[in-house]
Write a protein that holds these residues in place. Structure first.
Motif, PDB file in Angstrom:
ATOM      1  N   TYR A  18       7.937  -6.497  -8.263  1.00  0.00           N
ATOM      2  CA  TYR A  18       7.228  -5.612  -7.341  1.00  0.00           C
ATOM      3  C   TYR A  18       6.535  -4.467  -8.077  1.00  0.00           C
ATOM      4  O   TYR A  18       6.403  -3.364  -7.551  1.00  0.00           O
ATOM      5  N   ALA A  19       6.080  -4.745  -9.296  1.00  0.00           N
ATOM      6  CA  ALA A  19       5.417  -3.716 -10.096  1.00  0.00           C
ATOM      7  C   ALA A  19       4.115  -3.262  -9.436  1.00  0.00           C
ATOM      8  O   ALA A  19       3.729  -2.088  -9.551  1.00  0.00           O
ATOM      9  N   TYR A  20       3.440  -4.154  -8.733  1.00  0.00           N
ATOM     10  CA  TYR A  20       2.170  -3.792  -8.094  1.00  0.00           C
ATOM     11  C   TYR A  20       2.386  -2.729  -7.020  1.00  0.00           C
ATOM     12  O   TYR A  20       1.619  -1.768  -6.902  1.00  0.00           O
ATOM     13  N   THR A  21       3.447  -2.894  -6.216  1.00  0.00           N
ATOM     14  CA  THR A  21       3.747  -1.902  -5.184  1.00  0.00           C
ATOM     15  C   THR A  21       4.179  -0.582  -5.805  1.00  0.00           C
ATOM     16  O   THR A  21       3.752   0.494  -5.368  1.00  0.00           O
ATOM     17  N   LEU A  22       5.035  -0.635  -6.827  1.00  0.00           N
ATOM     18  CA  LEU A  22       5.515   0.584  -7.466  1.00  0.00           C
ATOM     19  C   LEU A  22       4.382   1.340  -8.140  1.00  0.00           C
ATOM     20  O   LEU A  22       4.417   2.578  -8.233  1.00  0.00           O
ATOM     21  N   LYS A  23       3.383   0.649  -8.593  1.00  0.00           N
ATOM     22  CA  LYS A  23       2.281   1.286  -9.303  1.00  0.00           C
ATOM     23  C   LYS A  23       1.496   2.234  -8.403  1.00  0.00           C
ATOM     24  O   LYS A  23       0.918   3.222  -8.879  1.00  0.00           O
ATOM     25  N   GLY A  24       1.458   1.980  -7.113  1.00  0.00           N
ATOM     26  CA  GLY A  24       0.693   2.818  -6.193  1.00  0.00           C
ATOM     27  C   GLY A  24       1.439   4.022  -5.664  1.00  0.00           C
ATOM     28  O   GLY A  24       0.877   4.813  -4.898  1.00  0.00           O
ATOM     29  N   LEU A  25       2.717   4.201  -6.045  1.00  0.00           N
ATOM     30  CA  LEU A  25       3.514   5.301  -5.497  1.00  0.00           C
ATOM     31  C   LEU A  25       3.037   6.650  -6.029  1.00  0.00           C
ATOM     32  O   LEU A  25       2.762   6.810  -7.217  1.00  0.00           O
ATOM     33  N   GLU A  26       2.974   7.624  -5.113  1.00  0.00           N
ATOM     34  CA  GLU A  26       2.711   9.012  -5.466  1.00  0.00           C
ATOM     35  C   GLU A  26       3.945   9.888  -5.262  1.00  0.00           C
ATOM     36  O   GLU A  26       3.981  11.011  -5.745  1.00  0.00           O
ATOM     37  N   ARG A  78      -0.074   7.226 -13.303  1.00  0.00           N
ATOM     38  CA  ARG A  78      -0.219   8.633 -13.656  1.00  0.00           C
ATOM     39  C   ARG A  78      -0.470   9.512 -12.435  1.00  0.00           C
ATOM     40  O   ARG A  78      -0.521  10.745 -12.565  1.00  0.00           O
ATOM     41  N   ASN A  79      -0.608   8.916 -11.266  1.00  0.00           N
ATOM     42  CA  ASN A  79      -0.851   9.692 -10.049  1.00  0.00           C
ATOM     43  C   ASN A  79       0.435  10.151  -9.371  1.00  0.00           C
ATOM     44  O   ASN A  79       0.360  10.775  -8.305  1.00  0.00           O
ATOM     45  N   LEU A  80       1.595   9.826  -9.935  1.00  0.00           N
ATOM     46  CA  LEU A  80       2.864  10.237  -9.344  1.00  0.00           C
ATOM     47  C   LEU A  80       2.942  11.764  -9.293  1.00  0.00           C
ATOM     48  O   LEU A  80       2.760  12.439 -10.307  1.00  0.00           O
ATOM     49  N   LYS A  81       3.247  12.293  -8.085  1.00  0.00           N
ATOM     50  CA  LYS A  81       3.265  13.737  -7.895  1.00  0.00           C
ATOM     51  C   LYS A  81       4.657  14.287  -7.581  1.00  0.00           C
ATOM     52  O   LYS A  81       4.937  15.444  -7.882  1.00  0.00           O
ATOM     53  N   VAL A  82       5.517  13.489  -6.962  1.00  0.00           N
ATOM     54  CA  VAL A  82       6.850  13.948  -6.563  1.00  0.00           C
ATOM     55  C   VAL A  82       7.873  12.937  -7.044  1.00  0.00           C
ATOM     56  O   VAL A  82       7.744  11.731  -6.766  1.00  0.00           O
ATOM     57  N   LEU A  83       8.905  13.430  -7.740  1.00  0.00           N
ATOM     58  CA  LEU A  83       9.949  12.547  -8.265  1.00  0.00           C
ATOM     59  C   LEU A  83      11.296  13.238  -8.130  1.00  0.00           C
ATOM     60  O   LEU A  83      11.507  14.331  -8.659  1.00  0.00           O
ATOM     61  N   HIS A  84      12.214  12.588  -7.390  1.00  0.00           N
ATOM     62  CA  HIS A  84      13.577  13.105  -7.196  1.00  0.00           C
ATOM     63  C   HIS A  84      14.556  12.141  -7.864  1.00  0.00           C
ATOM     64  O   HIS A  84      14.665  10.981  -7.459  1.00  0.00           O
ATOM     65  N   LEU A  85      15.269  12.654  -8.860  1.00  0.00           N
ATOM     66  CA  LEU A  85      16.280  11.857  -9.586  1.00  0.00           C
ATOM     67  C   LEU A  85      17.621  12.571  -9.566  1.00  0.00           C
ATOM     68  O   LEU A  85      18.366  12.550 -10.544  1.00  0.00           O
ATOM     69  N   LYS A 111       0.818  -1.217   0.000  1.00  0.00           N
ATOM     70  CA  LYS A 111       0.000   0.000   0.000  1.00  0.00           C
ATOM     71  C   LYS A 111       0.851   1.266   0.000  1.00  0.00           C
ATOM     72  O   LYS A 111       0.344   2.360   0.251  1.00  0.00           O
ATOM     73  N   LEU A 112       2.130   1.141  -0.294  1.00  0.00           N
ATOM     74  CA  LEU A 112       3.032   2.293  -0.256  1.00  0.00           C
ATOM     75  C   LEU A 112       2.596   3.377  -1.236  1.00  0.00           C
ATOM     76  O   LEU A 112       2.325   3.112  -2.407  1.00  0.00           O
ATOM     77  N   CYS A 113       2.563   4.612  -0.724  1.00  0.00           N
ATOM     78  CA  CYS A 113       2.318   5.790  -1.564  1.00  0.00           C
ATOM     79  C   CYS A 113       3.548   6.693  -1.628  1.00  0.00           C
ATOM     80  O   CYS A 113       3.720   7.421  -2.605  1.00  0.00           O
ATOM     81  N   LYS A 114       4.371   6.643  -0.591  1.00  0.00           N
ATOM     82  CA  LYS A 114       5.572   7.470  -0.528  1.00  0.00           C
ATOM     83  C   LYS A 114       6.764   6.591  -0.194  1.00  0.00           C
ATOM     84  O   LYS A 114       6.731   5.838   0.786  1.00  0.00           O
ATOM     85  N   LEU A 115       7.822   6.685  -1.004  1.00  0.00           N
ATOM     86  CA  LEU A 115       9.028   5.880  -0.797  1.00  0.00           C
ATOM     87  C   LEU A 115      10.257   6.750  -1.039  1.00  0.00           C
ATOM     88  O   LEU A 115      10.441   7.291  -2.133  1.00  0.00           O
ATOM     89  N   ARG A 116      11.064   6.881   0.002  1.00  0.00           N
ATOM     90  CA  ARG A 116      12.359   7.571  -0.115  1.00  0.00           C
ATOM     91  C   ARG A 116      13.451   6.516   0.093  1.00  0.00           C
ATOM     92  O   ARG A 116      13.656   6.016   1.201  1.00  0.00           O
ATOM     93  N   LEU A 117      14.135   6.201  -0.980  1.00  0.00           N
ATOM     94  CA  LEU A 117      15.201   5.209  -0.913  1.00  0.00           C
ATOM     95  C   LEU A 117      16.426   5.796  -0.223  1.00  0.00           C
ATOM     96  O   LEU A 117      16.553   7.020  -0.089  1.00  0.00           O
ATOM     97  N   PRO A 118      17.357   4.942   0.243  1.00  0.00           N
ATOM     98  CA  PRO A 118      18.575   5.465   0.868  1.00  0.00           C
ATOM     99  C   PRO A 118      19.302   6.443  -0.042  1.00  0.00           C
ATOM    100  O   PRO A 118      19.532   6.160  -1.220  1.00  0.00           O
ATOM    101  N   LEU A 134       2.431  15.316 -12.166  1.00  0.00           N
ATOM    102  CA  LEU A 134       3.677  15.616 -11.455  1.00  0.00           C
ATOM    103  C   LEU A 134       3.682  17.064 -10.956  1.00  0.00           C
ATOM    104  O   LEU A 134       3.436  17.995 -11.716  1.00  0.00           O
ATOM    105  N   VAL A 135       3.971  17.231  -9.654  1.00  0.00           N
ATOM    106  CA  VAL A 135       4.017  18.554  -9.030  1.00  0.00           C
ATOM    107  C   VAL A 135       5.455  18.983  -8.752  1.00  0.00           C
ATOM    108  O   VAL A 135       5.803  20.146  -8.893  1.00  0.00           O
ATOM    109  N   THR A 136       6.307  18.038  -8.361  1.00  0.00           N
ATOM    110  CA  THR A 136       7.705  18.323  -8.037  1.00  0.00           C
ATOM    111  C   THR A 136       8.605  17.384  -8.824  1.00  0.00           C
ATOM    112  O   THR A 136       8.416  16.169  -8.796  1.00  0.00           O
ATOM    113  N   LEU A 137       9.600  17.965  -9.507  1.00  0.00           N
ATOM    114  CA  LEU A 137      10.563  17.180 -10.280  1.00  0.00           C
ATOM    115  C   LEU A 137      11.958  17.725 -10.023  1.00  0.00           C
ATOM    116  O   LEU A 137      12.234  18.904 -10.251  1.00  0.00           O
TER     117      LEU A 137
END
Length: 511
Positions: free
Chosen positions: A408-416, A440-447, A327-334, A468-471
């Motif tokens: 783990y595509a199912y988990t990644l699909k729910g990320l915002e 398409r609901n992804l709102k924040v992406l840090h690369l 059910k993850l919506c927000k994920l910040r990797l190390p 997308l709101v923040t890139l």
């Protein structure tokens, strides 16, 4: 003639009423308005609190704990005010009395600490900002918190005023809050109208000790739902676990920096007592694979997971979280950025030399950096921050990313919200493969620092994220003008865009 007579009669009675108001004072009326009392107390306190001698937050109240302020002289009321002149001591006492009286008349003045403004006192990288735009709203509360450690009566009045609050956000007053004030606020809850504590935010409150939190655990047991200890580094692991063990209703937890030898007890304690967690944020701590794997299996309800400071976390642990927390919506990797790893190392250097009670002969060996592909634990080694970043980024290689995208595509699909800063070794195809399952609901992406990210990669990804709101594409050295044009065309909801140190020029920005 009747009109003139009526007019004269009205004026006559008005004069009588005015004379009555002057000669007969109102009974039980306050001599000053509450707002005026607060303003006057602020003026008195600021003449001393803003002096070059420093604040009064570190002064003791040994002689004042069991005595009443009405029968005390200035030296006995504030026994450690020897730095201040007699006139300044009187100002402090008068200001404290004014605050006490004002709180009795208008206790709602302290209700600002019941409003969540923590995000406004944080910069983008999560560090504390003292001069935020909202700091003036807490000017009076900060002054009271500075005086309260030396005035038991003021502590009690603050506690009574806060008895009806159930949410506490102390981050705007992080530098002024002390153990005695926090104890008074949480312990003065015996009134019939007092509320259970549901939220306790102590982020960056560096003056709060672990012993204080351990003693206050019974006051928040079985009711606390949100606990924020972000940015605190002086709380021993055992006392943190003692607090968490009483909070079996926790939904949101932001952990402090735990850098002692027994820091592995924290994930074990969380996995044992906090089965309802919905959001979890880690601080700097040793990352033992088994402990985090156990935690991932018990926290299946997580919707937000922040591993930003877990620089040494192995990729297999991330897979455990992706498998369990669907059910993850927000994920910040190390985060693998050199600057962040270096700052973490500096903080651990300070901890190692602070003489902590928990530290033993084996602790320094645990915290020194182990530069290897299997595990890296940050420590006091600034010169090796770059080597550690490069070494750890190799463990998150294309093969690992392909495995994540496949299983783990199912988990990644729910990320915002997704943050993967510092993954410089990933190829553009691997990044594209990882981001493809995202919805398409992804709102924040840090690369940030995705060195192999190219215009061709963004050509495929930009149309996929219209919400997308923040890139953040800073340090993506192969991103050029074409990428910015595509982002502007497809990401119409974009509000924050970071393209620092890229190939994007003025022409694309103007377009």
């Amino acid at each position: 003639g009747n009109t003139n007579k009526t007019h004269s009669t009205i004026i006559y009675y008005i004069r009588i009423a005015m004379l009555y108001c002057v000669l007969v004072p109102a009974r039980n009326a306050p001599t000053k308005r509450p707002v005026g009392l607060y303003s006057h107390a602020n003026r008195l306190a600021s003449r001393v609190l803003l002096a070059d001698r420093g604040t009064l937050a570190d002064l003791s109240d040994v002689q004042f704990q069991n005595r009443s302020s009405s029968s005390l002289s200035v030296p006995s009321l504030f026994p450690t005010l020897g730095k201040l002149s007699p006139d300044e001591q009187k100002l402090v006492v008068t200001a404290a009395n004014h605050y006490c009286k004002a709180l009795r008349l208008t206790p709602t003045y302290v209700y600002e600490i019941g409003r969540d403004r923590d995000s406004q006192f944080l910069c983008e990288n999560g560090e504390y900002v003292e001069d935020a735009d909202e700091h003036l709203l807490y000017y009076t509360i900060r002054n009271m918190f500075k005086l309260a450690p030396n005035c038991r009566e003021l502590q009690q009045e603050i506690g009574r005023a806060c008895a009806t609050l159930s949410h506490f956000y102390f981050m705007p007053t992080a530098k002024e809050l002390t153990d005695s004030v926090l104890t008074a606020i949480l312990s003065e809850r015996g009134a019939p109208d007092s509320q259970h504590v549901l939220t306790l935010s102590l982020s960056w409150c560096s003056n709060i000790s672990g012993e204080c939190l351990e003693n206050l655990a019974p006051y928040v047991s079985n009711s606390l739902q949100t606990l924020r200890l972000k940015g605190i580094s002086q709380i021993p692991t055992a006392q943190f676990c003692a607090l968490v063990s009483h909070c079996n209703q926790l939904l949101h937890l932001s952990m402090p920096h735990l850098m002692s030898s027994n820091a592995s007890l924290a994930p074990q304690c969380i996995s044992k007592h906090c089965h309802l967690l919905q959001s979890l944020e880690f601080g700097i701590m040793p990352t033992h694979k088994d402990d985090f794997g156990l935690l991932a299996g018990t926290c299946s309800r997580l919707t937000a997971l922040d591993l930003y400071y877990c620089h040494g976390l192995d990729s297999t642990v991330i897979e455990h979280f992706l498998a369990s927390c669907q059910k993850l919506c927000k994920l910040r990797l190390p985060c693998l950025l050199q600057s962040v790893i270096r700052k973490s190392s500096q903080r651990e250097d300070i901890f190692l030399h602070s003489g902590s009670k928990e530290r033993d002969s084996t602790e320094s060996n645990l915290l020194l950096p182990q530069i290897s592909a299997a595990a890296w634990r940050p420590g006091g080694c600034r010169n090796n921050a770059r080597l550690a970043s490069e070494d750890k980024s190799r463990t998150y290689n294309d093969e690992v990313i392909q495995r994540w995208a496949k299983f783990y595509a199912y988990t990644l699909k729910g990320l915002e919200e997704l943050d993967m800063s510092g993954y410089s070794s990933l190829s553009s195809s691997a990044v594209t493969l990882l981001l493809s399952p995202l919805s398409r609901n992804l709102k924040v992406l840090h690369l940030e620092n995705a060195k192999h990210m190219t215009d061709r990669c963004l050509t495929k990804l930009a149309p996929q994220f219209p919400s997308l709101v923040t890139l953040n594409l800073s340090h993506c050295v192969n991103v050029g003008d074409a990428s910015l044009c595509l982002v502007a065309k497809h990401c119409t909801a974009l509000r924050i865009l970071n393209v620092a140190l890229t190939k994007i020029g003025n022409k694309a920005i103007q377009l």
